[in-house]
Design an enzyme around this catalytic site. Structure first.
Site, PDB file in Angstrom:
ATOM      1  N   SER A 139      -1.060  74.764 -23.563  1.00 33.32           N
ATOM      2  CA  SER A 139      -0.534  74.327 -22.273  1.00 33.32           C
ATOM      3  C   SER A 139       0.737  75.099 -21.937  1.00 33.32           C
ATOM      4  O   SER A 139       1.456  75.573 -22.834  1.00 33.32           O
ATOM      5  CB  SER A 139      -0.212  72.820 -22.306  1.00 33.32           C
ATOM      6  OG  SER A 139       0.543  72.417 -21.189  1.00 33.32           O
ATOM      7  N   TYR A 152       2.498  65.226 -25.706  1.00 31.44           N
ATOM      8  CA  TYR A 152       1.582  66.271 -25.256  1.00 31.44           C
ATOM      9  C   TYR A 152       2.148  67.655 -25.546  1.00 31.44           C
ATOM     10  O   TYR A 152       1.457  68.521 -26.109  1.00 31.44           O
ATOM     11  CB  TYR A 152       1.328  66.094 -23.756  1.00 31.44           C
ATOM     12  CG  TYR A 152       0.322  67.046 -23.161  1.00 31.44           C
ATOM     13  CD1 TYR A 152      -1.044  66.819 -23.309  1.00 31.44           C
ATOM     14  CD2 TYR A 152       0.731  68.151 -22.428  1.00 31.44           C
ATOM     15  CE1 TYR A 152      -1.969  67.677 -22.747  1.00 31.44           C
ATOM     16  CE2 TYR A 152      -0.192  69.018 -21.862  1.00 31.44           C
ATOM     17  CZ  TYR A 152      -1.540  68.782 -22.025  1.00 31.44           C
ATOM     18  OH  TYR A 152      -2.456  69.639 -21.468  1.00 31.44           O
TER      19      TYR A 152
END
Length: 260
Positions: A139, A152
């Site tokens: 990400s 995350y």
């Protein structure tokens, strides 16, 4: 001639969103694809739609036994395994000081441990096939951080680290390992209104579009099909001299914030 003619690729989180687009594109480029997910009904329907070159397997990426079964099912169906796309993941928003340990561990188990188990399960099969590719989905937040995404971001940073280690350990076996680092992509994970366009979430979807229009240099949220094209590049021979690298695909977000 497709870019993946004769190749067999296992894709996780393939029942919808980014994984679905990867499965469709890879099949269109000549690959046999195995779709792994926990959304059995959607995954089976997609595999049936794609046709004889696709299979669906139930795959909870956090479970070792599921990975063993998925790799075995892949080689049983198509004879070998040439590629893995670790796409499955979950997202939770929470301020770090308010994040319950159970929530943090859940995100780690799916995103980070899932990618680890996937690489560990796939590498022997890739070696047996004479080489192959692994594409891990990290990400933008792995490289920049983002408020409310402690769990995350931590898992995605770990994926980038594991990608580099795996690339070094497997290069001599003809295996290339790279990571994609998407920014804002219009999938059900980041935009829940896609699950039910008729729900009250539709207005929030419009607000989200407006937010990204102002925030991102390219003025829009990314499309899953665009990330799928990057996954195709990293899986195909077009990237034959690339390994151990994180590739950012974020509409310019990492470059800086646009003026409001």
């Amino acid at each position: 001639m497709g870019k993946l003619d004769g190749r067999v690729v296992l894709i996780t989180g393939a029942a919808r969103g980014q994984g679905e687009q990867e499965a469709r594109l890879f099949a269109a480029e000549g690959a046999s694809v195995v779709l792994g997910d926990v959304l059995d009904e959607q995954g089976e329907a997609l595999a049936k739609e794609i046709g004889d070159s696709a299979r669906y397997v139930h795959l909870d990426v956090s479970r070792e036994d599921d990975w063993t079964a998925a790799v075995a099912a892949t080689t049983e169906a198509f004879g070998h395994l040439d590629g893995l796309v670790n796409n499955a993941g979950i997202l939770r928003f929470n301020e770090l000081k308010n994040t319950p340990l159970e929530e943090y561990q859940l995100v780690v188990q799916v995103n980070q441990v899932g990618a680890f188990l996937g690489m560990r399960a796939a590498i022997p099969a890739l070696e047996a096939a004479g080489g192959g590719t692994i594409v891990n989905t990290a990400s933008y937040t792995a490289l920049s951080g983002m408020a409310l995404l402690a769990s995350y971001a931590a898992t995605k940073a770990a994926i980038v680290g594991m990608t580099r280690v795996a690339a070094m350990e497997t290069a001599a076996k003809g295996i290339r390992v790279n990571a994609m680092c998407p920014g804002a992509i219009d999938t059900p994970m980041s935009n829940p209104s896609l699950l039910d366009p008729d729900s009250d979430l539709a207005s929030s979807s419009a607000a989200l579009d407006d937010f990204y229009k102002k925030l991102l240099p390219m003025g829009r949220i990314g499309r899953p099909a665009e990330v799928a094209k990057l996954a195709l590049f990293l899986t195909s021979d077009d990237s034959s001299y690339i390994t151990g690298q994180p590739f950012v695909i974020d509409g310019g977000w990492l470059a800086g914030i646009s003026v409001f």
